[in-house]
Design an enzyme around this catalytic site. Sequence first.
Site, short mmCIF file in Angstrom:
data_model
loop_
_atom_site.label_atom_id
_atom_site.label_comp_id
_atom_site.label_asym_id
_atom_site.label_seq_id
_atom_site.Cartn_x
_atom_site.Cartn_y
_atom_site.Cartn_z
N HIS A 101 -3.81 -21.25 14.90
CA HIS A 101 -3.62 -22.48 14.15
C HIS A 101 -2.60 -22.29 13.03
O HIS A 101 -1.76 -23.17 12.77
CB HIS A 101 -4.96 -22.94 13.57
CG HIS A 101 -4.87 -24.16 12.73
ND1 HIS A 101 -4.98 -24.12 11.36
CD2 HIS A 101 -4.66 -25.46 13.05
CE1 HIS A 101 -4.85 -25.33 10.87
NE2 HIS A 101 -4.65 -26.16 11.87
N GLU A 104 0.82 -22.42 14.49
CA GLU A 104 1.22 -23.81 14.77
C GLU A 104 1.78 -24.47 13.52
O GLU A 104 2.77 -25.21 13.58
CB GLU A 104 0.01 -24.58 15.30
CG GLU A 104 0.21 -26.08 15.40
CD GLU A 104 -1.03 -26.83 14.98
OE1 GLU A 104 -0.86 -27.84 14.26
OE2 GLU A 104 -2.15 -26.43 15.35
N HIS A 105 1.17 -24.19 12.38
CA HIS A 105 1.67 -24.75 11.11
C HIS A 105 3.07 -24.25 10.80
O HIS A 105 3.86 -24.96 10.18
CB HIS A 105 0.73 -24.35 9.97
CG HIS A 105 -0.35 -25.33 9.70
ND1 HIS A 105 -0.33 -26.20 8.64
CD2 HIS A 105 -1.51 -25.60 10.36
CE1 HIS A 105 -1.42 -26.95 8.64
NE2 HIS A 105 -2.16 -26.60 9.68
N GLU A 181 -6.50 -28.47 4.26
CA GLU A 181 -6.92 -29.08 5.52
C GLU A 181 -8.38 -28.74 5.83
O GLU A 181 -9.13 -29.59 6.34
CB GLU A 181 -6.02 -28.61 6.66
CG GLU A 181 -6.35 -29.23 8.01
CD GLU A 181 -5.44 -28.73 9.12
OE1 GLU A 181 -5.80 -28.91 10.30
OE2 GLU A 181 -4.37 -28.16 8.81
#
EC number: 3.4.24.64
Length: 489
Positions: A101, A104-105, A181
Amino acid sequence: MAAAALSRTLLPEARRRLWGFTRRLPLRRAAAQPLYFGGDRLRSTQAAPQVVLNVPETQVTCLENGLRVASENSGLSTCTVGLWIDAGSRYENEKNNGTAHFLEHMAFKGTKKRSQLDLELEIENMGAHLNAYTSREQTVYYAKAFSRDLPRAVEILADIIQNSTLGEAEIERERGVILREMQEVETNLQEVVFDYLHATAYQNTALGRTILGPTENIKSINRKDLVDYITTHYKGPRIVLAAAGGVCHNELLELAKFHFGDSLCSHKGAIPALPPCKFTGSEIRVRDDKMPLAHLAIAVEAVGWAHPDTICLMVANTLIGNWDRSFGGGMNLSSKLAQLTCHGNLCHSFQSFNTSYTDTGLWGLYMVCEQATVADMLHVVQNEWKRLCTDVTESEVARAKNLLKTNMLLQLDGSTPICEDIGRQMLCYNRRIPIPELEARIDAVDAETVRRVCTKYIHDKSPAIAALGPIERLPDFNQICSNMRWIRD
């Protein structure tokens, strides 16, 4: 089985980023392109079988390095092209959980050829969107653009997964973004409950971990962790370049050879094996009487994408259905559970789900209830599960099959969902299952099949339960398990 269709009935499990016109926007999963039917309009469960017409062929080619190129040309003026990578949080361990993840950022934070600003301006000037998301088993990067800009879109995708700078300053900045987030996710009670459900169902395994990872990991992930993850997992045999809309397969193939043919070498050793994830019937309860509503998920172990029982469980999932107070009520609701729930005012909403992974899955129901009705609602749900195993009728199954097929086709509306369907199915089955074949498999399910398969996975099975909120009246785990057993003829 229907990778695209399944995802619509599942609860959130992916984290996305959308880039377009230099600002981030949320993007919900849509589905693929319009399909046309022959014959009379479908008016009842006894209607004549429908014939799907004008469905473009999905063309597939495999490069020498193992990367698969798959496309469907529907002649649109726009296209969606993306990279589906067989890598997600399930391939992580306790120490690097959250790396997929985090990576991906970092995808849109600049490459060796483009700064972050250059990338944003180029996408804006194309009128395109860049998107990325991470799930437990897959990572996806894709772009939606005009068909004429397909070469530029492929080149940008190749650049961001092969040449990202992963600068230290950008890593530190994104670390803060991810921590914020995580705080936002904690306010989404549905996501919280499903993270709890995975944690208890797959205890001490990769599927039990969250996609974002724990706070301590987010604070410690560094550039080496990101580079190691790319080096290990971003290899040709584990990647699908998928496209849909106005795309020419031969053109896409040449672009793939040019941008990926030499750079994404195949594995020198064996492809990392999926760590086994054993299901454990168990529960997590987080009681908070200050919350106005109780949120509860209950599930049994289901099967992976390619298992023969997947289709039948999809039909059973449709039979249970979903309901919300905004839907209204009445005895003409297609779901028996919805009728009972509405008549008894048992909950605010419920949603059945059938989450499939490679070799396992979760089949169950998520509900939001008042404190006083938690036990009654759970009792009604378990009775409906029992009815699936013993008394479901042919007319109910026929109606559910038609509803399932209709929902699947309605979800195929546009180049982006078609592209997602192609990418997922290529990773799951190494082919795109034709719609007529999928319809035939659904049609083969009858009431006896539903009773047999549901008995196999529901009767006398210990469920996984995640409950949050004012749950004082929720029955204890042993009582819930005993209600999963009944006398069979």
